[in-house]
Design an enzyme around this catalytic site. Structure first.
Site, short mmCIF file in Angstrom:
data_model
loop_
_atom_site.label_atom_id
_atom_site.label_comp_id
_atom_site.label_asym_id
_atom_site.label_seq_id
_atom_site.Cartn_x
_atom_site.Cartn_y
_atom_site.Cartn_z
N LYS A 92 0.82 -1.21 0.00
CA LYS A 92 0.00 0.00 0.00
C LYS A 92 0.86 1.27 0.00
CE LYS A 92 -3.90 -2.24 2.41
NZ LYS A 92 -4.78 -2.18 3.61
N TYR A 120 -12.62 -2.34 -3.01
CA TYR A 120 -13.13 -2.30 -1.64
C TYR A 120 -14.66 -2.22 -1.60
CZ TYR A 120 -8.45 -1.87 0.45
OH TYR A 120 -7.16 -2.11 0.89
N ASN A 122 -1.93 -0.06 7.11
CA ASN A 122 -1.39 -1.33 7.60
C ASN A 122 -0.57 -2.06 6.54
OD1 ASN A 122 -3.43 -2.15 5.96
ND2 ASN A 122 -4.61 -3.23 7.53
N HIS A 176 -2.12 -5.44 1.50
CA HIS A 176 -3.39 -6.13 1.26
C HIS A 176 -3.09 -7.52 0.71
CE1 HIS A 176 -7.36 -7.12 -0.34
NE2 HIS A 176 -6.71 -7.56 -1.39
N GLU A 219 -9.82 -10.11 -7.80
CA GLU A 219 -8.88 -8.99 -7.65
C GLU A 219 -7.79 -9.04 -8.73
OE1 GLU A 219 -7.69 -9.33 -3.55
OE2 GLU A 219 -9.66 -8.69 -2.82
O1 CDP Z 1 -6.95 -5.93 4.92
P1 CDP Z 1 -7.75 -6.89 5.78
O2 CDP Z 1 -8.44 -7.96 4.96
O3 CDP Z 1 -6.93 -7.44 6.90
O4 CDP Z 1 -8.88 -6.02 6.51
P2 CDP Z 1 -10.37 -5.62 6.06
O5 CDP Z 1 -11.23 -5.75 7.25
O6 CDP Z 1 -10.78 -6.34 4.81
O7 CDP Z 1 -10.24 -4.07 5.75
C1 CDP Z 1 -9.68 -3.62 4.54
C2 CDP Z 1 -8.78 -2.44 4.85
O8 CDP Z 1 -9.59 -1.36 5.34
C3 CDP Z 1 -7.78 -2.68 5.97
O9 CDP Z 1 -6.62 -3.37 5.53
C4 CDP Z 1 -7.46 -1.27 6.41
O10 CDP Z 1 -6.56 -0.64 5.51
C5 CDP Z 1 -8.83 -0.60 6.25
N1 CDP Z 1 -9.58 -0.52 7.52
C6 CDP Z 1 -9.67 0.70 8.18
O11 CDP Z 1 -9.13 1.70 7.72
N2 CDP Z 1 -10.34 0.78 9.38
C7 CDP Z 1 -10.95 -0.29 9.90
N3 CDP Z 1 -11.60 -0.19 11.05
C8 CDP Z 1 -10.88 -1.53 9.25
C9 CDP Z 1 -10.18 -1.62 8.05
MG MG Z 2 -10.03 -7.84 3.61
#
Ligand code: CDP
Ligand code: MG
Length: 135
Positions: free
Chosen positions: A9, A49, A113, A116, A127
C-alpha cells in the site's frame, strides 16, 4: 496454479518498505507472477473495496489507497497461497498483529497497515482480474 493478489500500500511504498515486503514473500518461497507500481484510481479502489461501502472508515480508506503509488503483485508458489500471504501479513490492526508478521513488525495504524492480501480463492481471482485483466 493458485495465485493471489498482494498490494503493497502507499504507506509502505512511501516509507521505503516495498523491497522488505517483497523480500519476505520471496524468502518464504513464494514467487512473483506480475508486479506493477501504480497509483490506484478512485474507480478501481471502489471496485476493490466494494464490500466496505457504508463502513465508517470507507471514505478515508479510499483516500488513503489512492494517495500515491502502490506496488501491486500477483504471487504464487504453493496451493492456497492466499492463506500463506495472510499469515505473513498479520491481523488487520497492526497493534494486535504478531511480531514477525509484516503488520506486526512495521505498523501502528489500522488504515495504514502496509499490505493487502486476498482473503479467499474467489477474492484472489476477482482482484487479479481487476488489476491485471491480461492475466
Ligand atoms: O486488509 P484486511 O483484509 O486485513 O482487513 P479488512 O477488514 O478487509 O479491511 C480492509 C482495509 O480497510 C484494511 O486493511 C485497512 O486498511 C482498512 N480498515 C480501516 O481503515 N479501518 C478499519 N476499522 C478496518 C479496516
Ligand atoms: Mg479484507
Amino acid at each position: 496454479m493458485d495465485r493471489t493478489l498482494v498490494i503493497i500500500k502507499p504507506d509502505a511504498v512511501e516509507r521505503g518498505l516495498s523491497g522488505e515486503i517483497v523480500a519476505r514473500l520471496e524468502r518464504k518461497g513464494l514467487h512473483l507472477v506480475a508486479a506493477q507500481l501504480r497509483t490506484i484510481d478512485a474507480d478501481t479502489a471502489a471496485q476493490h473495496y466494494a464490500e466496505h461501502v457504508g463502513r465508517p472508515y470507507y471514505a478515508a480508506l479510499v483516500d488513503f489507497i489512492t494517495r500515491g503509488p502502490s506496488l501491486v503483485l500477483v504471487v504464487a508458489g504453493v496451493p492456497e497461497v492466499w492463506r500463506v500471504v495472510r499469515s505473513l501479513m498479520g491481523t488487520t490492526n497492526p497493534l494486535e498483529a504478531a511480531p514477525g508478521t509484516i503488520r506486526g513488525d512495521f505498523g501502528l495504524i489500522t488504515r495504514e497497515n502496509l499490505v493487502h492480501g486476498s482473503d479467499s480463492p474467489e477474492a484472489a481471482e476477482r482482484e487479479i482480474a481487476l488489476f491485471f485483466p491480461a492475466l
